[in-house]
Design an enzyme around this catalytic site. Structure first.
Site, mmCIF file in Angstrom:
data_model
loop_
_atom_site.group_PDB
_atom_site.id
_atom_site.type_symbol
_atom_site.label_atom_id
_atom_site.label_comp_id
_atom_site.label_asym_id
_atom_site.label_seq_id
_atom_site.Cartn_x
_atom_site.Cartn_y
_atom_site.Cartn_z
ATOM 1 N N LYS A 188 23.211 54.888 9.954
ATOM 2 C CA LYS A 188 23.396 54.930 11.403
ATOM 3 C C LYS A 188 22.028 54.834 12.058
ATOM 4 O O LYS A 188 21.166 55.684 11.865
ATOM 5 C CB LYS A 188 24.100 56.220 11.815
ATOM 6 C CG LYS A 188 24.345 56.281 13.316
ATOM 7 C CD LYS A 188 25.197 57.469 13.695
ATOM 8 C CE LYS A 188 25.336 57.553 15.201
ATOM 9 N NZ LYS A 188 26.079 58.744 15.612
ATOM 10 N N GLU B 204 20.031 56.437 1.798
ATOM 11 C CA GLU B 204 21.062 57.238 2.479
ATOM 12 C C GLU B 204 22.412 57.061 1.776
ATOM 13 O O GLU B 204 23.188 58.004 1.624
ATOM 14 C CB GLU B 204 21.199 56.810 3.947
ATOM 15 C CG GLU B 204 19.986 57.111 4.822
ATOM 16 C CD GLU B 204 19.895 58.588 5.212
ATOM 17 O OE1 GLU B 204 20.834 59.356 4.930
ATOM 18 O OE2 GLU B 204 18.866 58.965 5.806
ATOM 19 N N LYS C 129 26.514 51.374 11.081
ATOM 20 C CA LYS C 129 26.676 51.448 12.537
ATOM 21 C C LYS C 129 25.332 51.336 13.226
ATOM 22 O O LYS C 129 24.399 52.015 12.802
ATOM 23 C CB LYS C 129 27.304 52.800 12.848
ATOM 24 C CG LYS C 129 27.501 53.094 14.299
ATOM 25 C CD LYS C 129 28.067 54.469 14.442
ATOM 26 C CE LYS C 129 28.153 54.802 15.907
ATOM 27 N NZ LYS C 129 28.642 56.113 16.141
HETATM 28 C C1 PBG Z 1 27.698 60.706 17.825
HETATM 29 C C2 PBG Z 1 28.221 59.339 17.990
HETATM 30 C C3 PBG Z 1 27.699 58.314 18.785
HETATM 31 C C4 PBG Z 1 28.554 57.216 18.643
HETATM 32 C C5 PBG Z 1 29.573 57.599 17.783
HETATM 33 N N1 PBG Z 1 29.331 58.900 17.372
HETATM 34 C C6 PBG Z 1 26.570 58.312 19.720
HETATM 35 C C7 PBG Z 1 25.196 58.483 19.271
HETATM 36 O O1 PBG Z 1 24.897 58.618 18.087
HETATM 37 O O2 PBG Z 1 24.343 58.533 20.158
HETATM 38 C C8 PBG Z 1 28.381 55.901 19.320
HETATM 39 C C9 PBG Z 1 29.591 55.044 19.402
HETATM 40 C C10 PBG Z 1 29.460 53.898 20.335
HETATM 41 O O3 PBG Z 1 28.387 53.638 20.922
HETATM 42 O O4 PBG Z 1 30.470 53.196 20.527
HETATM 43 N N2 PBG Z 1 28.689 61.671 18.089
#
Ligand code: PBG
Length: 313
Positions: free
Chosen positions: A183, A220, A235
């Site tokens: 992520k 990771e 992601k």
């Molecule tokens: C954290 C989380 C985020 C997203 C999903 N889970 C935001 C972040 O990490 O700042 C982003 C999802 C999206 O942008 O569609 N709870």
């Protein structure tokens, strides 16, 4: 003939719908940076879940948006058995049973008044290990509420192992973990911050990954698998297709990708201006993510695209 020889196909079952549910509202609240996406009421969330089942979507990923007054430094609303996310999990489970894989975001950022994914130490830095204790508790209340899969998304070191132990301890061995493995600290999360009414000032660069790094994702990945991840995720999706391809090549667990809020917003905005063909662009973006190696895709267009695929037969 193109259809016959296509190497990549999209199927409704590949799609998972991320959905927001907001506490204390009687009407769904539109998210301006994500036209077509709303913060649901508990009632409209149930309807959206039923609609997703009808369209053939296989899963739903739930995000809770608590009342502002309930946010605090520890994000206690996230571990309250009656908190909005836990209530929503129960609602959706009652509505669709096992017809949809019910997943929940396991993270503190929606519930903390500082907006970080964890709790802070005396210097205001995110405290990794203190946060893990909060995640353990959160996993247990979400499992008690009836979730099938938890999605730890805070990028704390050791989170998958701690969540696995916490679930096993209360006899929830069958609740699976979708690990947010790779992520990245992305500018494309912008619209999501509005979607969850985030209070974040600053950024998440001390715990999310740098866009420049690929090898780090493989590290990771190894850690998450060792700690017990049942499925792994990359992601954002679009700007990280190489990461996705490499992860998918390396593992034998299911691989997901999250087409995030900013990816959604870009296509919707360009389409609104008449600069691209919306429906084709959506399908192309999803096909690309699938081709790169994602078996499952979280996308805000899940229900719409599943309906469209269904009509094509
Ligand atoms: C954290 C989380 C985020 C997203 C999903 N889970 C935001 C972040 O990490 O700042 C982003 C999802 C999206 O942008 O569609 N709870």
């Amino acid at each position: 003939m193109r259809r016959m020889v296509a190497e990549t196909r999209l199927h409704p079952a590949d799609l998972i719908l991320p959905a927001f549910v907001r506490e204390g509202v009687s009407e769904p609240v539109p998210i301006s940076a994500m036209p077509g996406v709303v913060q649901h009421t508990r009632d409209t969330l149930r309807k959206a879940a039923a609609e997703a089942v009808e369209a053939g979507v296989s899963g739903i990923m739930l995000f809770g948006v608590p009342e502002d007054a309930k946010k605090d430094a520890l994000g206690t609303a996230g571990t309250d058995p009656d908190g909005i996310l836990q209530a929503a999990i129960r609602d959706v489970r009652a509505e669709v049973g096992d017809d949809l894989v019910i997943m929940s975001d396991l993270c503190l950022d929606e519930y903390t008044d500082h907006g970080h994914c964890g709790v802070l130490d005396a210097e205001g830095r995110v405290d990794n290990d203190a946060t893990l204790e909060r995640y353990a508790e959160m996993a247990q209340v979400q499992a008690d509420a009836g979730v099938h899969v938890v999605g730890p998304s805070g990028m704390m070191d050791g989170q998958v192992g701690v969540v696995r132990d916490a679930l096993d301890t209360i006899g929830k061995e069958d609740v699976a973990i979708l690990a947010y493995t790779a992520k990245y600290a992305s500018a494309f999360y912008g619209p999501f911050r509005e979607a969850v009414g985030s209070s974040l000032k600053g950024d998440r660069k001390t715990y999310q990954q740098d866009a420049a790094n690929l090898r780090e994702s493989m590290r990771e990945l190894a850690l998450d698998l060792e700690e017990g991840a049942d499925m792994v995720m990359v992601k954002p999706a679009g700007p990280y297709l190489d990461v996705l391809a490499k992860v998918a090549d390396a593992v034998d667990v299911p691989v997901a990708a999250y087409q995030i809020s900013g990816e959604y917003a870009m296509i919707e905005a360009a389409a609104e201006k008449g600069w691209i063909e919306r429906d084709k662009a959506i399908l192309e973006s999803l096909t690309g993510i699938r081709r790169a190696g994602a078996q499952m895709i979280l996308t805000y267009w899940a229900t719409e695209v599943a309906q469209r695929l269904g009509r094509q037969g």
